[in-house]
Enzyme design. Structure first.
Site, PDB file in Angstrom:
ATOM      1  N   ASP A  50       0.764  -1.224  -0.068  1.00 17.29           N
ATOM      2  CA  ASP A  50       0.027   0.099  -0.090  1.00 17.29           C
ATOM      3  C   ASP A  50       0.865   1.298   0.270  1.00 17.29           C
ATOM      4  O   ASP A  50       0.419   2.387  -0.055  1.00 17.29           O
ATOM      5  CB  ASP A  50      -0.911  -0.101   1.135  1.00 17.29           C
ATOM      6  N   GLU A  94      11.390  -3.829  12.825  1.00 22.20           N
ATOM      7  CA  GLU A  94      12.513  -3.400  12.003  1.00 22.20           C
ATOM      8  C   GLU A  94      13.814  -3.325  12.847  1.00 22.20           C
ATOM      9  O   GLU A  94      14.805  -3.881  12.417  1.00 22.20           O
ATOM     10  CB  GLU A  94      12.122  -1.885  11.598  1.00 22.20           C
TER      11      GLU A  94
HETATM   12  C1  UGA Z   1       3.528  -0.719   9.415  1.00 22.35           C
HETATM   13  C2  UGA Z   1       4.692  -0.889   8.466  1.00 22.35           C
HETATM   14  O1  UGA Z   1       4.962  -0.183   7.450  1.00 22.35           O
HETATM   15  C3  UGA Z   1       4.699  -2.511   8.002  1.00 22.35           C
HETATM   16  O2  UGA Z   1       5.960  -2.785   7.403  1.00 22.35           O
HETATM   17  C4  UGA Z   1       4.855  -3.343   9.422  1.00 22.35           C
HETATM   18  O3  UGA Z   1       4.743  -4.811   8.989  1.00 22.35           O
HETATM   19  C5  UGA Z   1       3.536  -3.084   9.858  1.00 22.35           C
HETATM   20  O4  UGA Z   1       3.429  -1.662  10.322  1.00 22.35           O
HETATM   21  C6  UGA Z   1       3.420  -3.944  11.487  1.00 22.35           C
HETATM   22  O5  UGA Z   1       3.454  -3.246  12.381  1.00 22.35           O
HETATM   23  O6  UGA Z   1       3.317  -5.127  11.203  1.00 22.35           O
HETATM   24  P1  UGA Z   1       1.000  -0.721   8.010  1.00 22.35           P
HETATM   25  O7  UGA Z   1       0.547   0.098   6.969  1.00 22.35           O
HETATM   26  O8  UGA Z   1       0.493  -0.558   9.437  1.00 22.35           O
HETATM   27  O9  UGA Z   1       2.663  -1.045   8.276  1.00 22.35           O
HETATM   28  O10 UGA Z   1       0.651  -2.187   7.720  1.00 22.35           O
HETATM   29  P2  UGA Z   1      -0.137  -2.854   6.463  1.00 22.35           P
HETATM   30  O11 UGA Z   1       0.036  -2.095   5.277  1.00 22.35           O
HETATM   31  O12 UGA Z   1      -1.551  -3.108   6.734  1.00 22.35           O
HETATM   32  O13 UGA Z   1       0.534  -4.176   6.242  1.00 22.35           O
HETATM   33  C7  UGA Z   1       1.831  -4.454   5.864  1.00 22.35           C
HETATM   34  C8  UGA Z   1       2.199  -5.493   4.856  1.00 22.35           C
HETATM   35  O14 UGA Z   1       1.198  -6.702   5.362  1.00 22.35           O
HETATM   36  C9  UGA Z   1       1.235  -4.987   3.489  1.00 22.35           C
HETATM   37  O15 UGA Z   1       1.837  -5.360   2.473  1.00 22.35           O
HETATM   38  C10 UGA Z   1       0.063  -6.016   3.604  1.00 22.35           C
HETATM   39  O16 UGA Z   1      -0.729  -6.222   2.356  1.00 22.35           O
HETATM   40  C11 UGA Z   1       0.377  -7.277   4.426  1.00 22.35           C
HETATM   41  N1  UGA Z   1      -0.656  -7.787   5.240  1.00 22.35           N
HETATM   42  C12 UGA Z   1      -1.467  -7.233   6.022  1.00 22.35           C
HETATM   43  C13 UGA Z   1      -0.970  -9.213   4.995  1.00 22.35           C
HETATM   44  O17 UGA Z   1      -0.059 -10.045   4.284  1.00 22.35           O
HETATM   45  N2  UGA Z   1      -2.026  -9.836   5.853  1.00 22.35           N
HETATM   46  C14 UGA Z   1      -2.675  -9.264   6.634  1.00 22.35           C
HETATM   47  O18 UGA Z   1      -3.628  -9.721   7.317  1.00 22.35           O
HETATM   48  C15 UGA Z   1      -2.670  -7.768   6.482  1.00 22.35           C
HETATM   49 MN    MN Z   2       0.836  -0.057   5.124  1.00 25.05          MN
END
Ligand code: UGA
Ligand code: MN
Length: 340
Positions: free
Chosen positions: A200, A286
């Site tokens: 995203d 990280e």
């Molecule tokens: C923030 C950080 O930018 C992420 O790199 C980190 O993994 C995350 O917090 C965390 O704390 O784990 P954020 O924007 O809150 O990111 O998270 P998302 O963008 O919703 O998810 C990170 C990635 O995991 C995305 O590529 C999303 O597609 C993927 N994701 C999310 C999954 O593969 N499964 C899920 O159920 C939710």
């Molecule tokens: Mn994100």
């Protein structure tokens, strides 16, 4: 004797015939193609198909010219994009099924198509690969690997949970790392760079140019994250990262978002077993990872000593589907027979 001579002569002739046929064929292809592209010198009117092909060739030539001028504008040297020996950037992207998934992946694809030597490792958080992502990648024009790795239910966010409650994308990134480990199992020092790109965020082409030359771990600012406009490493006059400018817990060992660093492929693979941990303290994902492979002093600041923004931690608004839900109740589905 005479018959032997004529036998040898015949054999040679036969050999020469073969060369002659190949030569005529090559000349025909060359001149055929040349006449075709250089504007219909041939008398036969071009078919619709060849007219369209010509238009596409001209359009592509114009695009190449345009792209070259853009790269020049950013002072990116020609060898950066024409050199097949560039270290490959392995981009690992976790992704999961939701209405806006294809839109997110499309935004990434549009940027990645402009980056040479990029290998996209897309890891679906799902028990099996979806048709949507399979079709999407197949027609993407990118070099890719499609994997899947589902997150166990106890680690999944509930609808009522705030986003930060559970880590996201962790097992998927690890599946990507493991794939790299097995691909390069017999290569002691493969050239390459690994970048963890969530689906995203918003990435610029320049970002990949910056990370291409990563000896250990390179770092740069990330915008719109952690409650501030820009979270960034602070660089001393000696070129070393001394600390971080961040709103939330700036004293973390590495106060950076996942989008703010790239790792040298050999370094990562040679630190055996290094992965992300699902139970790292919230917000320390990280730091826990980087502490295993690097020290702060060794970081390589990019993006003009971390004074430029090339990546934004954007988040996509949940789409409003109230009307869709209402229609579904009466048996109507606006996406029937159409993929979005
Ligand atoms: C923030 C950080 O930018 C992420 O790199 C980190 O993994 C995350 O917090 C965390 O704390 O784990 P954020 O924007 O809150 O990111 O998270 P998302 O963008 O919703 O998810 C990170 C990635 O995991 C995305 O590529 C999303 O597609 C993927 N994701 C999310 C999954 O593969 N499964 C899920 O159920 C939710
Ligand atoms: Mn994100």
């Amino acid at each position: 004797m005479g018959s032997l001579n004529s036998y040898v002569l015949k054999r040679r002739m036969r050999k020469w015939w073969k060369y002659l046929v190949v030569l005529i064929f090559l000349l025909a292809v060359y001149f055929g193609g040349f006449l075709h592209i250089s504007g219909n010198i041939s008398t036969a009117p071009p078919s619709d198909l060849s007219r369209n092909t010509m238009k596409e060739v001209f359009a592509l030539q114009r695009q190449i010219k345009l792209l070259k001028s853009v790269l020049k504008q950013y002072s990116i040297p020609e060898k950066e994009y024409s050199d097949v020996l560039l270290p490959v950037i392995y981009v690992i992207t976790p992704t999961y099924t939701r209405p806006q998934q294809k839109a997110e992946l499309t935004r990434l694809k549009s940027v990645f198509l402009h980056v040479p030597a990029l290998h996209w490792i897309v890891v679906e958080d799902a028990p099996k690969k979806s048709q949507l992502v399979s079709n999407f990648l197949e027609s993407s024009g990118l070099t890719y690997t499609h994997l899947h790795q589902s997150t166990p239910q106890e680690w999944k966010l509930k609808d009522s949970d705030p986003k930060w409650r559970k880590p996201r994308g962790v097992l998927q990134r690890n599946a990507g790392i493991r794939w790299l480990r097995s691909k390069f199992a017999h290569d002691a020092s493969p050239r390459g760079v690994v970048y963890f790109a969530d689906d995203d965020n918003t990435y610029s082409v320049e970002l990949f140019h910056e990370m291409r030359d990563t000896h250990k771990v390179s770092v740069w600012p990330v915008a719109l994250v952690g409650g501030v406009l820009v979270e960034r490493p602070l660089v001393e006059s000696n070129g070393q990262v001394s600390s971080w400018l961040a709103g939330w817990k700036a004293d973390r060992p590495f106060a950076m978002d996942m989008a703010g660093f790239a790792v040298n492929l050999s370094l990562l693979l040679n630190k055996s077993g290094v992965e992300f941990s699902i139970d790292a303290p919230i917000g320390f994902q990280e730091s826990v990872f980087l502490e295993k492979i690097i020290t702060r002093e060794e970081l390589e600041p990019k993006a003009d000593l971390c004074t430029k923004v090339y990546v934004w931690h954007t988040r996509t608004e949940q789409p409003d589907l109230k009307q869709e839900i209402r229609l579904n109740k009466v048996g109507k589905h606006t996406d029937e027979g159409i993929e979005l």
